[in-house]
Design a protein around this motif. Structure first.
Motif: not given
Length: 704
Positions: A639-661
């Motif tokens: 997860r990355r945490i940032g601030v939008d143009e209105n000053g609100n905290r926003v979260a960017f969540d990343f999900y990746l398939n770690r399984g090779p197949k």
């Protein structure tokens, strides 16, 4: 002192967004190709390029001749297209005329052989002659392009230490003596630090100090001398970088500076924690490791980059679109891996995604190194994936991800350049130790346990973590041992590996039992004391090459012959002992292998032997996991945490398939999907997804 964080602007309306592009070498191509390059860059959403990295001979074809016209023209074309330039100092490799005129700038190897020109970095960082020419180039570039609005950052050198990390030239010998005198102040202090009473190595003055050149046969180098030589080589290259940076900054102070590190778990050659203080933004060249560890290795290397950047965004200066040409096995990337790898870098804090290189070379040593525009041209699956990636990065930029920072994990695995160098010594109980690889194995084990750890330089502040892990941190100063003890005493959890804290910063062994760091302070934290080490392996024919543990784990290299320290019997919990045929054969049966000890308000764990990754994962899950929130270990989440143009905290969540197949399910998530790569909906579940092989899901949600 750390330089202020400064990030290069793009030529976008607000100067922001994820930087996307790569090394661009227009001087390798006729100018008739340039317009096509820029048209294809626009199609791919490229917005930045690194320029002139190896262009010294084109810029200065002769000592008294300079040619900037071609560089002026291509920078102007790029600027008109809205593509920013990260301009290199062009000094990574000198032109042939300089080597012919001044062969004294060439480095030498440990055997005294000249390192001849023809590749990269065939120059000694301690050569005053080479530095004079290099700084002249830096000043010329700064004077010409310092005010150019298309040039938004300076790329100093390139992969410092790739070919000249260890220089044994006469100029290096003289510089090493000066370095030792500055470090120790007196020859008596040097003799004490190096233990020169052994093998009659006492020196009477700094003029007798030698570089550890080849000494014949299989002679072993004084390990303290070798460790100092590693530090010296790091410092000489860092000094050279700073001289180049300062020469440009004196003329052009208002644009940020960087140089590209080389961090992957196959290489980490410099003390990059030290280097990170001297750049305005941290950048890295990362090339994937073929095989099942591909994504995990990338994540581990990126975790260290996040630690070096101290939570700020960092820059991928180079990675590959597919296969390279410099490994014994040059595997290509499968469909989807180009996009998956790039987005994984963003998931771990990168705000710039760049490749080597834009257009694949027709000739030269890297002709078969993949590029954004392959030999097959724009009508190719690879270039279409380059364009797909550009669209995804544009979507993330539009959503405001640039500038957001990684959410910290509970645990930090500590990395230490001195320990990485020290584990290469040929004077240890075994030559199979590798600190950085142990960091990688522990990192992967946390993932296997459904958890995630950060990777943090030893020197940094880890007070905000709950857990710190020290895998084969061989070298620990008294000050660092005190920091570890204070961390535990104040409520932290410390995990100490079997080969941690054996020597101090001068490679002197602590006495009274192992680990001896801090005059025995580390033993106090752990409540155990080791008298010697049991080293096993297939080389000892007829002997047991593995030792089992009572919890089902297995050790195949190193077993600490440990006992519970006097007076600690009631406070040390033995989690596993050595057990089985191998343990009995080596007279280890019943001895503690894994222990836990209360220390102040915290706890110290001792892992007294090497363990397989699956064994480490079971230990991590048992001691630090939470069964009520256990995640699928095949799903990597950041997860990355940032601030939008209105000053609100926003979260960017990343999900990746770690399984090779196999596909992996993303449970119901909150937020709005931004990028869905190789991703399919789950029937009947509005906020559920299935990630196929190489799949990535990125979402955004407001937190406030």
């Amino acid at each position: 002192m750390r330089r202020e964080f400064r990030w290069p602007r793009l030529l976008t309306p607000n100067g922001g967004g994820i930087a996307y592009g790569g090394d661009y070498n227009p001087d390798q191509w006729p100018e008739s190709v340039w317009n096509e390059d820029i048209e294809l860059m626009r199609r791919a959403h490229v917005n930045t390029v690194a320029l002139a990295i190896f262009s010294w001979s084109r810029i200065q074809p002769r000592e008294d001749e300079w040619d900037f016209d071609w560089l002026d023209r291509i920078i102007a074309k790029l600027g008109e297209a809205g593509i920013a330039v990260d301009l290199a100092s062009a000094t990574a490799s000198a032109p042939m005329w300089l080597y012919e005129r001044h062969p004294e700038v060439l480095p030498r190897d440990r055997f005294g052989h000249v390192v001849n020109p023809g590749s990269r970095q065939s120059w000694s960082p301690t050569s005053p002659v080479f530095k004079e020419y290099a700084l002249a180039m830096c000043r010329r570039l700064a004077e010409r392009y310092g005010d150019n609005p298309t040039v938004t950052a300076w790329h100093i050198g390139n992969e410092y230490g790739w070919n000249n990390r260890h220089d044994y030239s006469d100029s290096a010998q003289a510089a090493f003596r000066d370095w030792c005198e500055r470090r120790y102040g007196s020859v008596e202090a040097l003799n004490d630090a190096w233990g020169t009473a052994f093998w009659s190595q006492h020196v009477n003055s700094f003029s007798e100090v030698l570089i550890p050149r080849h000494m014949g046969g299989d002679s072993m180098v004084n390990p303290a001398q070798q460790l100092d030589f590693e530090r010296f080589g790091n410092d000489m290259l860092l000094d050279f970088y700073k001289a180049e940076r300062d020469a440009i900054e004196a003329i052009c102070p208002d644009k940020p500076f960087t140089t590209n590190f080389m961090v992957s778990t196959d290489q980490c050659v410099m003390d990059y924690a030290q280097w990170s203080d001297e750049v305005d933004f941290v950048s890295n060249d990362h090339y994937f490791h073929e095989g099942e560890s591909h994504l995990d290795e990338l994540a581990c290397s990126d975790a260290l980059m996040g630690g070096l950047a101290q939570g700020k965004p960092w820059y991928v200066m180079e990675h590959s679109t597919s296969g390279v040409q410099w490994k014994p096995l040059n595997a290509r990337k499968r469909h989807g891996e180009l996009v998956r790898d790039a987005l994984a870098h963003v998931a771990f804090g990168a705000d710039a995604i760049n490749f080597f290189q834009w257009r694949q070379s027709r000739s030269g040593a890297e002709a078969f190194h993949s590029a954004m525009v392959p030999h097959a041209g724009a009508d190719s699956a690879l270039f279409r994936e380059v364009c797909e990636l550009g669209e995804s990065l544009q979507a993330l930029s539009d959503a405001g991800i640039q500038g957001s920072e990684m959410e910290r994990s509970r645990a930090a695995i500590l990395f230490h350049a001195d320990s990485e160098w020290a584990t290469r010594s040929e004077t240890l109980p075994t030559m199979k130790l590798n600190h950085w690889h142990d960091v990688r194995d522990w990192y992967r084990a946390f993932l296997d346990a459904g958890l995630r750890a950060d990777v943090t330089p030893l020197r940094d502040d880890w007070s905000g973590y709950d857990i710190i892990v020290l895998p084969t941190v061989l070298v620990l100063s008294d000050a660092d041992a005190r920091r570890i003890a204070e961390f535990a005493a104040s409520g932290g959890t410390v995990v100490v590996g079997y080969a941690t804290g054996l020597v101090d910063e001068s490679f002197r062994v602590g006495l009274g039992g192992y680990p001896g760091a801090g005059g025995g302070l580390l033993r106090d934290v752990l409540g155990v004391r080791t008298e010697e080490f049991n080293i096993v392996g297939d080389e000892a024919q007829g002997e047991a090459s593995a030792v089992g543990l009572s919890n089902g784990a297995c050790s195949r290299l190193w077993q600490s012959v440990a006992t519970v320290a006097d007076g600690e019997a009631d406070d040390v919990a033995v989690l596993a002992t050595y057990e089985g045929e191998g343990a009995e054969d080596w007279e280890l049966g019943g001895m503690p292998a894994l222990t836990r000890h209360a220390y102040g308000a915290g706890v110290g764990y001792y892992v007294g032997c090497d363990l397989r990754r699956e064994d480490i994962a079971r230990f991590v899950e048992a001691e630090f996991g939470d069964a009520s929130i256990r995640a699928d270990s095949r799903l990597m989440h950041t997860r990355r945490i940032g601030v939008d143009e209105n000053g609100n905290r926003v979260a960017f969540d990343f999900y990746l398939n770690r399984g090779p197949k196999k596909p992996v399910n993303v449970p119901e998530f909150t937020g709005v999907p931004l990028v869905e790569h190789r991703c399919a909906p789950v029937a009947g579940v509005a906020h559920g997804r299935v990630l196929q092989r190489n799949g990535v899901l990125i979402t955004r949600q407001r937190l406030d």
